[in-house]
Design an enzyme around this catalytic site. Structure first.
Site, short mmCIF file in Angstrom:
data_model
loop_
_atom_site.label_atom_id
_atom_site.label_comp_id
_atom_site.label_asym_id
_atom_site.label_seq_id
_atom_site.Cartn_x
_atom_site.Cartn_y
_atom_site.Cartn_z
N GLY A 63 1.22 -8.98 -14.84
CA GLY A 63 1.71 -7.90 -15.44
C GLY A 63 0.29 -7.21 -14.38
N HIS A 96 -5.40 1.22 -2.53
CA HIS A 96 -5.22 -0.04 -3.83
C HIS A 96 -6.09 0.21 -4.79
CE1 HIS A 96 -6.34 -2.21 0.06
NE2 HIS A 96 -5.39 -2.11 -0.23
N GLN A 103 -2.57 -2.48 4.69
CA GLN A 103 -1.10 -2.13 5.33
C GLN A 103 -1.21 -3.91 5.05
OE1 GLN A 103 -2.71 -0.24 7.10
NE2 GLN A 103 -3.47 1.24 5.35
N ARG A 134 9.27 3.79 -3.49
CA ARG A 134 9.58 1.94 -2.59
C ARG A 134 10.94 1.72 -3.26
NH1 ARG A 134 3.94 -0.17 -5.76
NH2 ARG A 134 2.92 1.41 -4.22
N GLY A 160 3.61 -4.53 2.96
CA GLY A 160 2.81 -3.10 1.95
C GLY A 160 3.41 -3.55 0.44
N ASP A 161 1.86 -2.95 -0.27
CA ASP A 161 1.76 -2.72 -1.96
C ASP A 161 2.15 -3.98 -2.03
OD1 ASP A 161 1.87 -0.24 -1.71
OD2 ASP A 161 3.60 -0.14 -0.89
N GLU A 162 1.56 -5.55 -1.42
CA GLU A 162 1.36 -6.55 -2.61
C GLU A 162 0.71 -6.74 -3.46
OE1 GLU A 162 1.12 -6.44 0.61
OE2 GLU A 162 2.54 -7.03 1.80
N GLY A 163 0.17 -5.58 -3.91
CA GLY A 163 -1.00 -5.83 -5.73
C GLY A 163 -2.62 -6.28 -4.23
P1 IMP Z 1 0.74 5.35 8.66
O1 IMP Z 1 -0.17 4.05 8.51
O2 IMP Z 1 0.71 7.08 8.17
O3 IMP Z 1 1.18 5.40 9.86
O4 IMP Z 1 2.34 4.77 8.11
C1 IMP Z 1 3.20 3.90 8.88
C2 IMP Z 1 4.05 3.38 8.47
O5 IMP Z 1 3.60 2.24 7.69
C3 IMP Z 1 5.29 3.97 7.13
O6 IMP Z 1 5.94 3.52 7.28
C4 IMP Z 1 3.59 3.71 6.23
O7 IMP Z 1 4.72 4.09 5.01
C5 IMP Z 1 3.54 2.12 5.78
N1 IMP Z 1 2.42 2.48 5.40
C6 IMP Z 1 0.74 2.79 6.32
N2 IMP Z 1 0.22 2.56 5.12
C7 IMP Z 1 0.08 1.66 4.37
C8 IMP Z 1 0.70 1.39 3.17
O8 IMP Z 1 -0.80 1.05 2.50
N3 IMP Z 1 1.27 0.29 1.83
C9 IMP Z 1 2.14 0.47 2.36
N4 IMP Z 1 2.72 0.91 3.48
C10 IMP Z 1 2.22 1.75 4.10
#
Ligand code: IMP
Length: 463
Positions: free
Chosen positions: A453, A43, A223, A339, A14-17
């Protein structure tokens, strides 16, 4: 001539940008579509000094000619979606005639959110009701009351839908010893849903017709690969299918039109929530620290008062992880949680590229790697090998117990100078070029785009 569809997915945890990559390549597409997840996604997109954090609406809002499609694989929070539309409007963007939401999207009901607050804590979910909503989608009905409500239901049968929301909440209250008057909230949701009517898409062939007419589609995954409900680090995952294949169920289009899969990875990895993370700086200590009070303790506000210089020069990888988080502003866009930070894990990345059939990738936050010149480390650390029970493995073990026992080999790649002001691949410092080449060779996949950046123009597209 028939068009095609591409799928863009996050390759890590997650959160790769992804949002900014979509934003930078969106002009090549007529449609940007979502196929999974809901308001758990965050996003961030920026243009002309305006910044928007999108949770339910596809990235690509700044590209005035693109159609935005929310597929049936998504779950939606009506109140949040309305608020997000307001933010978009305030940024001067009108989505009338541009935004289409499948009437088969599942509505997140109040009991889903209340349940997630209870059962999602140990997993570190975003508490948006995502898991319970997908669970109820699979459950369909409890025999007498519908568990899964589609957006189309709220519009076609508002009275029944309102009653269903109330009954589901009442059942939840009985099961969990809860009290509360749900009627005002149910009423609000039903009323707000009517405001969405102009965006609702009732034609399941909507994208099929567009692609048949020559339009090109980009599906954006929410995700990431390692958060897939089945192939991720179960149970610390989201509740939808996040991989490239899922685009063609949740995105409402046949796989016939697939052209290529694009992956996005971040040069320094991160994870929010609990779960195994082989390359984490500081290992389990970092996980416990970041997740204290469910991620609400070590906030951006708190950490900004830390002695950054002392942390980054420390011989303790745990400290370096904190320093990199502060420097990279790595706090959840949706939840604000810190994070967890880790080094780039080549093994994890390769497995996810191969499993998802990734054809090309983008690497974000390359500029962060220059921060290693401030550490006492001999180079830029990366994970190059997994070892389990003395043997080298090229996969992530499914069983959490085994995943947590994986030991990693760390290689150090040459330190690089800042890349923030560089705008072409040719102008990158030699060590940065070497880093990219090494990654491409390991993965056997070309790196097409490089983020250097946070600004929109801090992006290099390789020819
Ligand atoms: P949920 O999707 O809210 O059920 O969360 C399940 C897991 O997925 C948790 O560890 C969240 O932090 C992670 N997660 C859900 N959405 C994101 C996202 O957009 N970025 C990063 N992690 C996510």
């Amino acid at each position: 001539m028939t068009g095609y569809s591409d799928v863009l997915i996050g390759l890590q945890i997650g959160d790769e940008g992804k949002g900014r990559i979509i934003d930078s390549i969106a002009q090549g597409y007529d449609v940007i579509g979502r196929y999974n997840g809901g308001p758990n996604a965050g996003h961030t997109v920026e243009a002309n000094g305006k910044k928007l954090v999108l949770h339910g609406i596809p990235s690509g809002v700044f590209h005035q000619n693109s159609i935005l499609y929310v597929g049936s694989g998504c779950v939606i929070n009506i109140e949040k979606l309305i608020a997000e539309l307001e933010d978009v409007r305030n940024a001067g963007i009108d989505l009338t005639g541009r935004l289409y939401i499948s009437d088969r999207t599942t509505v997140i009901q109040p009991h889903h959110i209340a349940l997630d607050e209870i059962v999602g804590k140990n997993l570190g979910t975003t508490a948006n009701g995502i898991g319970p909503a997908y669970a109820d989608r699979a459950l369909r009905s409890n025999g007498t009351v519908l568990k899964n409500l589609h957006l189309g239901d709220l519009i076609a049968m508002p009275e029944e839908a309102r009653r269903t929301i109330e009954q589901n909440y009442e059942e939840f209250c009985k099961n969990y010893n809860f009290e509360g008057d749900i009627r005002p909230a149910a009423e609000r949701i039903i009323n707000l849903a009517q405001q969405l009517q102009k965006y609702v898409c009732t034609d399941r062939l909507f994208l099929t017709k567009l692609v048949s007419a020559g339009k090109n589609i980009l599906f954006e995954g929410a995700q990431s690969a390692a958060l897939d409900v089945n192939h991720g680090t179960v149970p610390y995952v989201t509740s939808s299918h996040t991989g490239a294949g899922a685009a063609y169920t949740g995105g409402d289009l046949a796989p016939t039109y697939h052209r290529k899969t694009v992956g996005v990875a971040k040069a320094i990895m991160s994870r929010v929530g609990h779960g195994p993370f082989v390359s984490e700086f500081g290992g389990k200590r970092s996980e416990d620290y970041c997740m204290e009070e469910n991620g609400k303790k070590h906030t951006r506000e708190l950490e900004k008062h830390y002695d950054l210089n002392a942390l980054i020069k420390s011989s303790d990888l745990f400290d370096i992880g904190i320093a990199l988080r502060i420097l990279g502003n790595e706090y959840g866009a949706t939840t604000g949680r810190p994070r967890r930070i880790g080094m780039l894990d080549f093994v994890q990345l390769k497995e996810m590229c191969q499993y998802n059939g990734v054809n090309e990738m983008h690497l974000t936050k390359l500029d962060m790697l220059a921060d290693f010149t401030r550490t006492a480390l001999p180079g830029i650390p990366i994970v190059s090998q997994y070892i389990l029970d003395g043997a080298s493995i090229d996969f992530t073990p499914a069983a959490q117990a085994n995943h947590r026992r994986v030991q990693s080999s760390i290689d150090y790649l040459p330190l690089m100078l800042s890349t923030r002001d560089v705008r072409s691949f040719e102008d990158l410092p030699p060590e940065a070029k070497e880093f990219i080449k090494c990654l491409e060779k390991f993965l056997d996949i070309p790196v097409r785009g490089i983020g250097v950046g946070p600004e929109r123009e801090q992006f290099i597209l390789k020819s």
